[in-house]
Design an enzyme around this catalytic site. Sequence first.
Site, PDB file in Angstrom:
ATOM      1  N   ARG A 139      13.718  28.926 -18.958  1.00  0.00           N
ATOM      2  CA  ARG A 139      12.756  30.002 -19.187  1.00  0.00           C
ATOM      3  C   ARG A 139      12.224  30.532 -17.859  1.00  0.00           C
ATOM      4  NH1 ARG A 139       7.753  28.850 -23.150  1.00  0.00           N
ATOM      5  NH2 ARG A 139       7.019  27.721 -21.330  1.00  0.00           N
ATOM      6  N   LYS A 154       6.973  34.746 -18.502  1.00  0.00           N
ATOM      7  CA  LYS A 154       5.809  33.910 -18.168  1.00  0.00           C
ATOM      8  C   LYS A 154       5.474  34.199 -16.712  1.00  0.00           C
ATOM      9  CE  LYS A 154       4.050  29.291 -19.067  1.00  0.00           C
ATOM     10  NZ  LYS A 154       2.823  29.700 -19.724  1.00  0.00           N
ATOM     11  N   GLU A 170       0.094  35.888 -30.817  1.00  0.00           N
ATOM     12  CA  GLU A 170      -0.041  34.482 -30.411  1.00  0.00           C
ATOM     13  C   GLU A 170      -1.446  34.288 -29.875  1.00  0.00           C
ATOM     14  OE1 GLU A 170       2.439  33.557 -27.025  1.00  0.00           O
ATOM     15  OE2 GLU A 170       2.105  35.524 -26.132  1.00  0.00           O
TER      16      GLU A 170
HETATM   17  N1  PMP Z   1       1.951  31.543 -25.484  1.00  0.00           N
HETATM   18  C1  PMP Z   1       1.413  31.680 -24.271  1.00  0.00           C
HETATM   19  C2  PMP Z   1       0.820  32.981 -23.887  1.00  0.00           C
HETATM   20  C3  PMP Z   1       1.392  30.589 -23.382  1.00  0.00           C
HETATM   21  O1  PMP Z   1       0.851  30.711 -22.169  1.00  0.00           O
HETATM   22  C4  PMP Z   1       1.932  29.354 -23.805  1.00  0.00           C
HETATM   23  C5  PMP Z   1       1.854  28.154 -22.902  1.00  0.00           C
HETATM   24  N2  PMP Z   1       2.828  28.163 -21.944  1.00  0.00           N
HETATM   25  C6  PMP Z   1       2.501  29.268 -25.082  1.00  0.00           C
HETATM   26  C7  PMP Z   1       2.490  30.386 -25.892  1.00  0.00           C
HETATM   27  C8  PMP Z   1       3.123  28.003 -25.564  1.00  0.00           C
HETATM   28  O2  PMP Z   1       4.365  27.807 -24.940  1.00  0.00           O
HETATM   29  P1  PMP Z   1       4.918  26.360 -24.615  1.00  0.00           P
HETATM   30  O3  PMP Z   1       5.018  25.641 -25.921  1.00  0.00           O
HETATM   31  O4  PMP Z   1       6.251  26.592 -23.995  1.00  0.00           O
HETATM   32  O5  PMP Z   1       3.960  25.714 -23.702  1.00  0.00           O
END
Ligand code: PMP
Length: 301
Positions: free
Chosen positions: A65, A166, A199
């Site tokens: 990612r 990200k 989200e």
């Molecule tokens: N959405 C956002 C905006 C985030 O910052 C995160 C944390 N990284 C997640 C969802 C959850 O992703 P992950 O399970 O890969 O940590």
Amino acid sequence: MDLRNRKNEFAPRPDLKIWLDGELVPAGEAKISVFDHGLLYGDGVFEGIRSYNGKIFRCEQHVRRLYDSARAIRLVIPMTPDEITKAMYDTLAGNGLAGKDAYIRLVVTRGVGTLGLSILKTACPSVFVIADQIELYPPALYETGMAVITVPTMRSHPAALSPRIKSLNYLNNILAKIEGQDANAPEAIMLNHLGFVAECTGDNIFVIRDGKLQTPPTSAGILEGVTRDAVIELARKRGMTVEEKDLVRHDLYVVQECFLTGTAAEVIAVTSIDGRPIGDGKPGPITKQLMSDFHALIRAE
Ligand code: PMP
């Protein structure tokens, strides 16, 4: 005021060692230039990762990612995925965290450049790794579940800045987080430009409706969470139907259960949304099952 010598209760432990561009340095010496575009513009990418018993959870997925985010912003990471992985393990070892549980922050900045926006006037991206402990939510919240709210700040439009990247620019999430905190909510639900649930500020969201697990699709403008993926796998293993489906606020209010997933949060129940109790206002049975399946998974992988 003596700005340079202020006491900062949130400053990192001085004995922490940071992996910065190839070497482990004490936290106080781990410095990035004020000309780094990561700082000037939020131009860079990162990952939040966990290690359990010293093993990095879903390492390949996180590294992949990171490279995908970098590709999307035309940032060339000056290391191979294997070198990045080794840097993370070296950081754990250098901080006495081999064999333990830890949180890892992996960051790639655009690097030092001129004061303009142009990526052509930057030459050397910086890579750093921080490994430390993390406690996102108070342990009691994992027993009681948490009350969250939807907030006015909408998730960034995918055609403006895709939430799939990200990036170091987290202001969209921070603005929503402030709105949540102002209302005493530890996490906030963000809607997208169409009014669909996207989200949370740092977590993905799931609901359970008539025994089915539902979560917003990638097209709603979300980060494709590594924990989200793991929980979908676990639910399917239990024979549950998992639907990636657009949801509006009303859908959230009438579900039987709700929970959030994220690397730092892991899996945590939501027991109220915008003041509406979810189910009977306690963490539901399916949520508890998936929490326990997830805890088993992180120790097994
Ligand atoms: N959405 C956002 C905006 C985030 O910052 C995160 C944390 N990284 C997640 C969802 C959850 O992703 P992950 O399970 O890969 O940590």
